[in-house]
Motif scaffolding. Structure first.
Motif, PDB file in Angstrom:
ATOM      1  N   VAL A   1      54.476 105.298  48.654  1.00  0.00           N
ATOM      2  CA  VAL A   1      55.935 105.239  48.791  1.00  0.00           C
ATOM      3  C   VAL A   1      56.545 104.758  47.477  1.00  0.00           C
ATOM      4  O   VAL A   1      55.856 104.169  46.640  1.00  0.00           O
ATOM      5  N   GLU A   2      57.839 105.012  47.331  1.00  0.00           N
ATOM      6  CA  GLU A   2      58.535 104.635  46.105  1.00  0.00           C
ATOM      7  C   GLU A   2      59.917 104.098  46.425  1.00  0.00           C
ATOM      8  O   GLU A   2      60.639 104.671  47.233  1.00  0.00           O
ATOM      9  N   ASN A   3      60.262 102.998  45.772  1.00  0.00           N
ATOM     10  CA  ASN A   3      61.621 102.459  45.804  1.00  0.00           C
ATOM     11  C   ASN A   3      62.213 102.636  44.419  1.00  0.00           C
ATOM     12  O   ASN A   3      61.535 102.365  43.424  1.00  0.00           O
ATOM     13  N   ILE A   4      63.463 103.070  44.367  1.00  0.00           N
ATOM     14  CA  ILE A   4      64.179 103.135  43.100  1.00  0.00           C
ATOM     15  C   ILE A   4      65.473 102.348  43.244  1.00  0.00           C
ATOM     16  O   ILE A   4      65.969 102.147  44.352  1.00  0.00           O
ATOM     17  N   GLY A   5      65.989 101.884  42.125  1.00  0.00           N
ATOM     18  CA  GLY A   5      67.247 101.152  42.149  1.00  0.00           C
ATOM     19  C   GLY A   5      67.860 101.149  40.764  1.00  0.00           C
ATOM     20  O   GLY A   5      67.176 101.370  39.766  1.00  0.00           O
ATOM     21  N   GLY A   6      69.144 100.913  40.721  1.00  0.00           N
ATOM     22  CA  GLY A   6      69.818 100.878  39.435  1.00  0.00           C
ATOM     23  C   GLY A   6      70.939  99.859  39.428  1.00  0.00           C
ATOM     24  O   GLY A   6      71.556  99.591  40.465  1.00  0.00           O
ATOM     25  N   GLY A   7      71.178  99.281  38.273  1.00  0.00           N
ATOM     26  CA  GLY A   7      72.287  98.371  38.093  1.00  0.00           C
ATOM     27  C   GLY A   7      71.999  96.916  38.383  1.00  0.00           C
ATOM     28  O   GLY A   7      72.895  96.082  38.273  1.00  0.00           O
ATOM     29  N   TYR A   8      70.778  96.590  38.726  1.00  0.00           N
ATOM     30  CA  TYR A   8      70.434  95.195  39.007  1.00  0.00           C
ATOM     31  C   TYR A   8      70.096  94.482  37.704  1.00  0.00           C
ATOM     32  O   TYR A   8      69.464  95.056  36.824  1.00  0.00           O
ATOM     33  N   PHE A   9      70.475  93.207  37.614  1.00  0.00           N
ATOM     34  CA  PHE A   9      70.263  92.451  36.388  1.00  0.00           C
ATOM     35  C   PHE A   9      69.121  91.447  36.482  1.00  0.00           C
ATOM     36  O   PHE A   9      68.936  90.632  35.590  1.00  0.00           O
ATOM     37  N   SER A  10      68.331  91.506  37.567  1.00  0.00           N
ATOM     38  CA  SER A  10      67.142  90.661  37.685  1.00  0.00           C
ATOM     39  C   SER A  10      66.243  91.238  38.776  1.00  0.00           C
ATOM     40  O   SER A  10      66.680  92.021  39.614  1.00  0.00           O
ATOM     41  N   ILE A  11      64.994  90.801  38.755  1.00  0.00           N
ATOM     42  CA  ILE A  11      64.073  91.232  39.806  1.00  0.00           C
ATOM     43  C   ILE A  11      64.509  90.665  41.152  1.00  0.00           C
ATOM     44  O   ILE A  11      64.338  91.311  42.180  1.00  0.00           O
ATOM     45  N   ASP A  12      65.109  89.479  41.151  1.00  0.00           N
ATOM     46  CA  ASP A  12      65.613  88.895  42.399  1.00  0.00           C
ATOM     47  C   ASP A  12      66.688  89.789  43.017  1.00  0.00           C
ATOM     48  O   ASP A  12      66.665  90.050  44.224  1.00  0.00           O
ATOM     49  N   GLU A  13      67.646  90.247  42.196  1.00  0.00           N
ATOM     50  CA  GLU A  13      68.697  91.147  42.694  1.00  0.00           C
ATOM     51  C   GLU A  13      68.097  92.457  43.195  1.00  0.00           C
ATOM     52  O   GLU A  13      68.520  92.986  44.222  1.00  0.00           O
ATOM     53  N   THR A  14      67.125  92.972  42.454  1.00  0.00           N
ATOM     54  CA  THR A  14      66.494  94.240  42.818  1.00  0.00           C
ATOM     55  C   THR A  14      65.807  94.127  44.175  1.00  0.00           C
ATOM     56  O   THR A  14      66.016  94.960  45.063  1.00  0.00           O
ATOM     57  N   PHE A  15      64.978  93.085  44.347  1.00  0.00           N
ATOM     58  CA  PHE A  15      64.288  92.897  45.623  1.00  0.00           C
ATOM     59  C   PHE A  15      65.284  92.675  46.757  1.00  0.00           C
ATOM     60  O   PHE A  15      65.087  93.186  47.863  1.00  0.00           O
ATOM     61  N   ALA A  16      66.333  91.912  46.502  1.00  0.00           N
ATOM     62  CA  ALA A  16      67.343  91.679  47.544  1.00  0.00           C
ATOM     63  C   ALA A  16      67.985  92.997  47.962  1.00  0.00           C
ATOM     64  O   ALA A  16      68.206  93.247  49.158  1.00  0.00           O
ATOM     65  N   GLY A  17      68.279  93.856  46.988  1.00  0.00           N
ATOM     66  CA  GLY A  17      68.849  95.165  47.312  1.00  0.00           C
ATOM     67  C   GLY A  17      67.900  96.004  48.138  1.00  0.00           C
ATOM     68  O   GLY A  17      68.300  96.647  49.118  1.00  0.00           O
ATOM     69  N   TRP A  18      66.628  96.006  47.772  1.00  0.00           N
ATOM     70  CA  TRP A  18      65.639  96.772  48.531  1.00  0.00           C
ATOM     71  C   TRP A  18      65.436  96.192  49.922  1.00  0.00           C
ATOM     72  O   TRP A  18      65.256  96.929  50.889  1.00  0.00           O
ATOM     73  N   GLN A  19      65.496  94.874  50.062  1.00  0.00           N
ATOM     74  CA  GLN A  19      65.326  94.258  51.379  1.00  0.00           C
ATOM     75  C   GLN A  19      66.495  94.603  52.304  1.00  0.00           C
ATOM     76  O   GLN A  19      66.320  94.705  53.517  1.00  0.00           O
ATOM     77  N   GLN A  20      67.671  94.797  51.745  1.00  0.00           N
ATOM     78  CA  GLN A  20      68.853  95.114  52.563  1.00  0.00           C
ATOM     79  C   GLN A  20      68.911  96.584  52.965  1.00  0.00           C
ATOM     80  O   GLN A  20      69.698  96.949  53.840  1.00  0.00           O
ATOM     81  N   SER A  21      68.106  97.417  52.346  1.00  0.00           N
ATOM     82  CA  SER A  21      68.047  98.841  52.675  1.00  0.00           C
ATOM     83  C   SER A  21      66.888  99.065  53.639  1.00  0.00           C
ATOM     84  O   SER A  21      65.736  98.798  53.288  1.00  0.00           O
ATOM     85  N   PRO A  22      67.161  99.543  54.848  1.00  0.00           N
ATOM     86  CA  PRO A  22      66.066  99.709  55.827  1.00  0.00           C
ATOM     87  C   PRO A  22      64.887 100.544  55.314  1.00  0.00           C
ATOM     88  O   PRO A  22      63.730 100.162  55.514  1.00  0.00           O
ATOM     89  N   SER A  23      65.145 101.640  54.633  1.00  0.00           N
ATOM     90  CA  SER A  23      64.025 102.478  54.181  1.00  0.00           C
ATOM     91  C   SER A  23      63.265 101.821  53.032  1.00  0.00           C
ATOM     92  O   SER A  23      62.031 101.863  52.996  1.00  0.00           O
ATOM     93  N   HIS A  24      63.964 101.189  52.099  1.00  0.00           N
ATOM     94  CA  HIS A  24      63.282 100.500  51.003  1.00  0.00           C
ATOM     95  C   HIS A  24      62.497  99.294  51.525  1.00  0.00           C
ATOM     96  O   HIS A  24      61.390  99.016  51.067  1.00  0.00           O
ATOM     97  N   ASN A  25      63.080  98.587  52.472  1.00  0.00           N
ATOM     98  CA  ASN A  25      62.396  97.434  53.060  1.00  0.00           C
ATOM     99  C   ASN A  25      61.115  97.878  53.771  1.00  0.00           C
ATOM    100  O   ASN A  25      60.070  97.246  53.634  1.00  0.00           O
ATOM    101  N   ALA A  26      61.205  98.978  54.514  1.00  0.00           N
ATOM    102  CA  ALA A  26      60.017  99.501  55.204  1.00  0.00           C
ATOM    103  C   ALA A  26      58.929  99.850  54.197  1.00  0.00           C
ATOM    104  O   ALA A  26      57.739  99.614  54.456  1.00  0.00           O
ATOM    105  N   ASN A  27      59.314 100.378  53.042  1.00  0.00           N
ATOM    106  CA  ASN A  27      58.322 100.690  52.010  1.00  0.00           C
ATOM    107  C   ASN A  27      57.616  99.424  51.529  1.00  0.00           C
ATOM    108  O   ASN A  27      56.399  99.413  51.377  1.00  0.00           O
TER     109      ASN A  27
END
Length: 185
Positions: A107-133
């Motif tokens: 599986v793959e998660n992509i993201g853009g515009g985050y200024f830290s790994i903390d922000e990136t992970f938080a964004g992925w955790q809030q997305s059901p499909s990214h979180n499932a990955n």
């Protein structure tokens, strides 16, 4: 006239698939400075991912050089295309196959515009499909990457690839030679 309209619409749609043009002219120095400070430590990201997985009763994943390379090529391709797309470096399926992975267990998660790994992970955790990955039970390894370009829409481009270990190949032994089947009469 109708054909011209259809061709014009098709051209606009294809242009959108290619990504957006990069910003021209001077950039906001604060944005450039903020983006310059964005960094990725894959080991630290792995610890964060493994802590998250452990909180959900899942086993840890380990860094994998092939997945790191795959993630970096995808992040670089998204930045180059200025497009947040799973297909920027080729279809996910073709990239998985080229890396020799089991496509049903990658599986793959992509993201853009985050200024830290903390922000990136938080964004992925809030997305059901990214979180499932991130919580894929079969995952045993990961690759994570960051690409940056201040002239693009997002500035920072993040990719996380998770995969299970390949299924062991089963060798088919010749076994004993049996009596050939007889046709039913």
């Amino acid at each position: 006239m109708k054909n011209l309209l259809v061709l014009s619409l098709a051209a606009v749609l294809l242009t959108g698939c290619a990504g957006e043009p990069r910003r021209e002219g001077p950039l906001d120095p604060r944005t450039v400075e903020r983006l310059a400070a964005v960094s990725l430590d894959p080991a630290s990201a792995g610890r964060m991912l493994n802590a998250y997985r452990a909180n959900h009763g899942l086993r840890p994943v380990r860094p994998d050089p092939r997945l790191m390379g795959m993630a970096q090529r995808q992040a670089d391709a998204m930045a180059a295309a200025n497009a947040l797309s799973h297909d920027a470096a080729g279809s996910f399926g073709s990239r998985v196959e080229a890396a020799g992975l089991d496509s049903a267990r990658a599986v793959e998660n992509i993201g853009g515009g985050y200024f830290s790994i903390d922000e990136t992970f938080a964004g992925w955790q809030q997305s059901p499909s990214h979180n499932a990955n991130m919580l894929m039970k079969e995952a045993t390894r990961y690759g994570i990457a960051l690409a940056k370009d201040p002239r693009t829409n997002y500035g920072s481009w993040w990719v996380l690839v998770l995969a299970a270990d390949p299924e062991p190949r089963r060798e088919m032994g010749a076994g004993p030679i049996g009596t050939p089947l007889q046709p039913i009469r």
